[in-house]
Every structure is written in C-alpha cells, then in structure tokens.
Design a protein around this motif. Structure first.
Motif, PDB file in Angstrom:
ATOM      1  N   LEU A  57    -134.688  26.311  68.767  1.00 30.51           N
ATOM      2  CA  LEU A  57    -133.752  25.200  68.915  1.00 30.51           C
ATOM      3  C   LEU A  57    -134.134  24.023  68.016  1.00 30.51           C
ATOM      4  N   LEU A  58    -135.405  23.660  68.021  1.00 33.73           N
ATOM      5  CA  LEU A  58    -135.847  22.541  67.179  1.00 33.73           C
ATOM      6  C   LEU A  58    -135.725  22.885  65.691  1.00 33.73           C
ATOM      7  N   SER A  63    -133.000  21.805  60.644  1.00 30.24           N
ATOM      8  CA  SER A  63    -132.263  22.288  59.481  1.00 30.24           C
ATOM      9  C   SER A  63    -130.864  21.660  59.403  1.00 30.24           C
ATOM     10  N   MET A  64    -130.240  21.370  60.563  1.00 29.73           N
ATOM     11  CA  MET A  64    -128.945  20.703  60.556  1.00 29.73           C
ATOM     12  C   MET A  64    -129.074  19.265  60.057  1.00 29.73           C
ATOM     13  N   VAL A  65    -130.128  18.568  60.456  1.00 30.09           N
ATOM     14  CA  VAL A  65    -130.346  17.188  60.058  1.00 30.09           C
ATOM     15  C   VAL A  65    -130.630  17.110  58.569  1.00 30.09           C
ATOM     16  N   LEU A  66    -131.376  18.069  58.027  1.00 24.42           N
ATOM     17  CA  LEU A  66    -131.769  18.012  56.602  1.00 24.42           C
ATOM     18  C   LEU A  66    -130.643  18.444  55.669  1.00 24.42           C
TER      19      LEU A  66
END
Length: 67
Positions: A57-58, A63-66
C-alpha cells in the motif's frame, strides 16, 4: 595457589554446576510445546501478511505521489 578461570578444574566445576542447574529446569511437555510452536507459526504468518500489505500500500502511494 589460585585457580585460573580456564584451568581444567575450573572448567570441570563449571560443567558440573551447569548439569546441576539443567536438572532443576521444568521442561514443558510435548503437547504444550507443539501448541506454542503452532501459535508462533500462525502469528508469524499473520504479521508478515499485515506488513506485506502495508508495504504494498505504501509503495503504491509513494509511486502515485512521485508521478
């Protein structure tokens, strides 16, 4: 004459004391040992699944934030 800590007499005395202490130990029976072993194995599996899912999950979150 004082004995050194690694003299044969001191080593023999130590081993006899260890043997005497082992005779005082109350060992659990086979059923208790098997039950506790099973509990530990189940607990390890549950905790590893939890930590693996948190890691996944983290990882996806980072990866979504980057992107």
């Amino acid at each position: 004459m004082k004995k050194t800590s690694f003299s044969p007499a001191a080593v023999r005395e130590f081993l006899l004391e260890v043997q005497a202490e082992f005779k005082k130990v109350v060992w659990p029976d086979k059923k208790v040992t098997a039950g506790l072993t099973g509990f530990v194995i189940v607990l390890v599996i549950v905790i590893s699944m939890y930590l693996g899912s948190v890691d996944l999950l983290l990882g996806k979150l980072v990866s979504m934030v980057l992107r």
